[in-house]
Design an enzyme around this catalytic site. Structure first.
Site, PDB file in Angstrom:
ATOM      1  N   ALA A   1      15.011  -7.005  -2.401  1.00 36.66           N
ATOM      2  CA  ALA A   1      15.209  -7.123  -3.882  1.00 36.66           C
ATOM      3  C   ALA A   1      14.556  -6.131  -4.591  1.00 36.66           C
ATOM      4  CB  ALA A   1      15.066  -8.859  -4.438  1.00 36.66           C
TER       5      ALA A   1
ATOM      6  N   GLU B   1       3.126  -4.963 -11.732  1.00 33.14           N
ATOM      7  CA  GLU B   1       4.626  -4.916 -12.136  1.00 33.14           C
ATOM      8  C   GLU B   1       4.954  -5.774 -13.253  1.00 33.14           C
ATOM      9  OE1 GLU B   1       6.432  -2.798  -8.030  1.00 33.14           O
ATOM     10  OE2 GLU B   1       7.067  -4.889  -8.879  1.00 33.14           O
TER      11      GLU B   1
ATOM     12  N   ASP C   1      -7.002 -10.684  -1.567  1.00 35.76           N
ATOM     13  CA  ASP C   1      -7.399 -10.708  -2.850  1.00 35.76           C
ATOM     14  C   ASP C   1      -6.863 -11.580  -4.063  1.00 35.76           C
ATOM     15  OD1 ASP C   1      -5.089  -9.040  -2.425  1.00 35.76           O
ATOM     16  OD2 ASP C   1      -5.193  -7.904  -4.265  1.00 35.76           O
ATOM     17  N   GLN C   2      -5.762 -12.221  -3.497  1.00 34.71           N
ATOM     18  CA  GLN C   2      -4.920 -13.121  -4.423  1.00 34.71           C
ATOM     19  C   GLN C   2      -5.530 -14.247  -5.118  1.00 34.71           C
ATOM     20  OE1 GLN C   2      -1.725 -14.012  -1.819  1.00 34.71           O
ATOM     21  NE2 GLN C   2      -1.678 -11.822  -1.106  1.00 34.71           N
TER      22      GLN C   2
ATOM     23  N   ASP D   1      -6.153   5.256   1.459  1.00 35.93           N
ATOM     24  CA  ASP D   1      -6.374   3.795   1.124  1.00 35.93           C
ATOM     25  C   ASP D   1      -7.693   3.334   1.615  1.00 35.93           C
ATOM     26  OD1 ASP D   1      -5.930   0.970   1.766  1.00 35.93           O
ATOM     27  OD2 ASP D   1      -3.898   1.339   0.758  1.00 35.93           O
TER      28      ASP D   1
ATOM     29  N   TRP E   1      -1.558  -7.549  -5.718  1.00 35.50           N
ATOM     30  CA  TRP E   1      -2.004  -6.697  -6.704  1.00 35.50           C
ATOM     31  C   TRP E   1      -0.733  -5.891  -7.335  1.00 35.50           C
ATOM     32  CZ3 TRP E   1      -4.512  -7.285 -10.918  1.00 35.50           C
ATOM     33  CH2 TRP E   1      -4.924  -6.250 -11.868  1.00 35.50           C
TER      34      TRP E   1
ATOM     35  N   HIS F   1       0.853  -1.128   0.052  1.00 35.44           N
ATOM     36  CA  HIS F   1      -0.104  -0.049  -0.048  1.00 35.44           C
ATOM     37  C   HIS F   1       0.893   1.156  -0.094  1.00 35.44           C
ATOM     38  CE1 HIS F   1      -3.613  -2.393   1.417  1.00 35.44           C
ATOM     39  NE2 HIS F   1      -2.563  -3.348   1.516  1.00 35.44           N
TER      40      HIS F   1
ATOM     41  N   SER G   1      -6.669  -0.470  -3.309  1.00 34.00           N
ATOM     42  CA  SER G   1      -5.315  -1.283  -3.506  1.00 34.00           C
ATOM     43  C   SER G   1      -5.413  -2.533  -4.086  1.00 34.00           C
ATOM     44  CB  SER G   1      -4.535  -1.393  -2.226  1.00 34.00           C
ATOM     45  OG  SER G   1      -5.203  -2.114  -1.340  1.00 34.00           O
TER      46      SER G   1
ATOM     47  N   HIS H   1       2.469 -14.884  -5.416  1.00 31.83           N
ATOM     48  CA  HIS H   1       1.615 -14.830  -4.766  1.00 31.83           C
ATOM     49  C   HIS H   1       0.416 -14.218  -5.400  1.00 31.83           C
ATOM     50  CE1 HIS H   1       3.160 -11.175  -4.025  1.00 31.83           C
ATOM     51  NE2 HIS H   1       2.135 -10.673  -2.959  1.00 31.83           N
TER      52      HIS H   1
END
Length: 474
Positions: A350, A375, A391-392, A138, A370, A32, A161, A367
């Site tokens: 990373a 990306e 939401d995955q 948010d 969002w 977020h 989000s 996973h």
């Protein structure tokens, strides 16, 4: 708290530079924080001052982890560090019966303490000759902004989000699952109630009960090229509220400055030596912790695949990511020595966006948070989807069944079963070394081009963003 409280900021605030100012109120969790920091970057490109507010430790976190963007040098971007009372900061439980980061719940409830200083900032900005202040909040921070609409010349816009497909599917399920175009994609996903825990549902319901009294419009980090159908379906449910799909927020073309700043990171140096599309990137975001057994199976599966990989092996974030040590997950004995020519294990932060943008990266085991989906889509990388919570599951359906740019590692209805090394090996081999995987990669690359074309007008701005800016500066 005294309403004249002056927050700690990052320097002189240019209160008089524009007639309209924006206050950004992110949920203080990585996915977020990152999305709204990049939205701040986009809005400041219109010469509108943005005031990004949060607790001190989370301002630090947002700056430290941001990709392809130096917030310290951004013009018209101001950070406001608000105090927070002490909050519990337990480590995540990697052996929990669910993957949702329930260890963050005490901290989520502590965010109410941002309410008074945030309202005070809005009043200060209006007192500094801005004719209007726009608060972008948010969706999980509604109670922080609940009194803003009562302030003359202040308006609130809710940032979602999550994906539009998740947002609509939640509405659709609550309405009894009526047949509508697109809902056939939901046929193999169980109730959305299984995607979270009761404590989180209680929190979400508190936010939703306030929403209709607060929001003047809806914002999504999405694109009509990706979710046109579901954005239209959500708009039909919004009772006349304006809706803008102004994503992707993340940079679409990485700058030479950022490439230079990250040139010494081991992953990028290693990727430079690999063949095109030969590496799969494995990361499950900042809200998932794998058990020791899951880690062992994943490790063996990656090794057996005989393919090259970068694996970010970290636990879920704590509420304060800078406090205390993280668990160092154990790998099979001798593992890192055996795979050193084919793989890299990353245990710290990373540069995900740069890894996905690298031509040697040909797949992403994810996973399907969002932020990661956007990306990956932006950079044209297909996804091996392993949804964990929230939401995955819906996002994984979008990726695999609607966009057809990925495959499922583990179906959601089998979420309680161990993902074995054989499943991992087969998923990686299919995505990276089969005709089906090549087709997914081709479609992902084509979609990336379409998404970039949809938002680039030569100056890097989108029609939807132009529309939103025109609305708030009317």
């Amino acid at each position: 708290m005294d309403e004249n409280y002056t927050p700690k900021s990052d320097g002189q605030m240019s209160f008089h530079d524009a007639q309209v100012a924006v206050v950004m109120v992110p949920l203080p969790a990585q996915g977020h924080l990152n999305q709204l920091l990049h939205l701040s970057r986009l809005i400041t490109s219109y010469k509108i001052p943005v005031h990004y507010v949060d607790a001190t430790t989370h301002i630090r976190q947002a700056k430290f982890r941001v990709h392809d963007f130096d917030p310290l040098t951004a013009k018209n971007l101001h950070f406001h560090e608000f105090p927070m009372p002490p909050f519990e900061n337990p480590p995540p439980n990697h052996n929990a019966s669910h993957k949702l980061p329930s260890h963050l719940m005490p901290f989520l409830y502590a965010t109410i303490h941002l309410h008074e200083p945030m309202c005070s900032l809005v009043r200060q900005l209006l007192g500094a000759n801005h004719r209007r202040v726009i608060v972008i909040y948010d969706s999980l921070m509604t109670w922080v902004v609940k009194d803003v609409p009562a302030i003359p010349n202040a308006e609130c816009y809710r940032f979602n989000s999550v994906s539009a497909i998740h947002t609509f599917s939640a509405i659709w399920e609550a309405r009894g699952k009526p047949f509508q175009a697109g809902t056939e994609l939901f046929e193999d996903i169980p109730s959305i109630e299984n995607c979270a825990i009761p404590e989180l549902w209680d929190f979400l319901n508190k936010m939703e009960s306030l929403h209709r009294k607060v929001s003047s419009g809806e914002l999504f980090n999405s694109s009509r090229a990706i979710e046109g159908l579901y954005l239209d379906l959500v708009a039909q449910e919004m009772n006349g509220l304006n809706l803008w799909a102004i994503g992707p927020f993340n940079p679409l073309l990485l700058t030479e400055q950022n490439k230079d700043s990250n040139k010494h990171h081991q992953t990028l140096l290693w990727l430079d030596k690999q063949e095109k599309n030969s590496v799969i990137y494995v990361s499950f975001g900042t809200t998932t912790s794998l058990s020791n057994e899951e880690i062992e199976e994943l490790a063996i599966g990656l090794e057996k695949s005989m393919l090259k990989f970068i694996w970010v092996l970290r636990d879920a974030d704590k509420a304060d990511v800078f406090a205390g040590e993280e668990r160092r997950a154990q790998l099979p004995e001798g593992y890192e020595e055996r795979i050193k020519e084919r793989g890299i294990i990353v245990r710290d932060w990373a540069p995900q966006l740069e890894i996905l943008a690298h031509p040697s990266t040909g797949g992403f085991m994810s996973h399907c948070g969002w932020n990661s989906c956007m990306e990956s889509i932006s950079m044209g990388v297909p996804i091996a989807a392993w949804p964990m919570h929230s939401d995955q599951p819906r996002n994984s359906q979008l990726v695999t069944k609607f966009l057809k740019i990925g495959l499922i590692v583990r179906h959601w209805e089998r979420r309680d079963e161990l993902v074995t090394s054989e499943i991992v090996e087969n998923s990686v081999r299919t995505l990276m070394g089969s005709p089906a995987g090549d087709e997914m990669r081709k479609r992902a690359s084509e979609l990336s081009v379409i998404v970039k074309q949809s938002v680039m007008d030569g100056g890097g701005k989108s029609t939807e963003m132009d529309s939103f800016i025109a609305h708030i500066t009317r």
